[in-house]
Design an enzyme around this catalytic site. Structure first.
Site: not given
Length: 272
Positions: A8-9, A71, A156, A190, A192
């Site tokens: 993942d990034s 991702c 984040e 996504c 996140h």
């Protein structure tokens, strides 16, 4: 033989990874987060491809025969090129999978109205990967997309339930639903976004089903390993997990708990 690689990034892929481990705990895994170069979502196709390829090659060098791009941006902007252009240069037993197909190939099982919504980063929306893949499997489904550029930075920065976060979540959901009153299923495209699920459900009408990707990807990977025994036999099974980051390992460990649900130990790794 070697572990299964998860890329993942940054941190978001951990929400998918924890579901994979819950589904398939017996395998060994290496998780690699390219935190030094995050975010990927705002970068060009060429840059995302270059970064993703470097990380995939690093995981191959760590004896991972199978790599999962956990991702959406990497899956949208890099996966096809890696599969078509780079994998032929390797052994036939090097495989790279993404998170878009496992989601799109089952979406028809959830929607009744055949109108679905996508909440994603601007990069994933611009790639049109979800409409393209969904139409391959279900030509009768109409897809509506809404970019949510602030959701990832809010997550984040651990702004999961602030008034500001609630404002942007409600605003983007309204923009999506204004595109069609018939939407009955929404994909969180996504990794996140599952951390915002309580807020998302607060502003989403109760008749609309919200689908995070983690369990869909885990189920798809389990099915893949059953169908591709030539790859599965190369995956070691000791229940061992290693975490690597291209940035500060201490910072990675501090933020990982929110995404993975438990503390981990990480090592720094240079992929260039």
């Amino acid at each position: 033989m070697g572990p299964i690689g998860i890329f993942d990034s940054g941190y978001g892929g951990l929400t998918v990874f924890r579901e994979i481990v819950a589904k398939l705990p017996e395998y060994d895994y290496v998780y690699l987060g390219d935190n030094a170069r995050v975010p990927y979502g705002t970068r060009s196709f060429e840059t995302v491809y270059a970064y993703t390829k470097e990380c995939v090659e690093k995981l191959f060098a760590m004896d991972c025969h199978l790599v999962v791009l956990a991702c959406n941006t990497a899956s949208a902007k890099a996966l096809r090129t890696i599969q078509q252009q780079d994998l032929p240069l390797h052994s036939d037993l090097r495989k790279v999978l993404g998170v878009i197909r496992p989601t799109t190939e089952v979406i028809g099982n959830y929607t009744r109205t055949r109108h679905i919504g996508i909440l994603a980063t601007p990069g994933t929306v611009r790639s049109a990967s979800y409409p393209i893949e969904i139409h391959k499997f279900f030509p009768d489904i109409t897809v509506y997309q809404q970019a949510c550029p602030l959701w990832v930075p809010l997550v984040e920065n651990n702004e999961l339930d602030s008034e500001g976060t609630a404002y942007f979540v409600e605003s983007d959901i309204k923009r999506l639903l204004q595109q069609s009153p018939d939407i009955d299923t929404v994909i969180l495209a996504c990794t996140h976004y599952p951390l915002l699920l309580p807020l998302i459900k607060r502003f989403m009408p109760p008749h609309i089903e919200v689908l995070p990707q983690g369990k869909l990807v885990a189920n798809s990977l389990a099915d893949y390993l059953v169908k591709h025994r030539e790859v599965e036999t190369l995956c070691t099974k000791n229940g061992h997990i290693q975490f690597f980051t291209t940035d500060n390992a201490v910072d990675f460990e501090e933020k990982t708990r929110r995404f993975y649900g438990q503390a981990v130990k990480a090592q720094e790794l240079n992929v260039c």
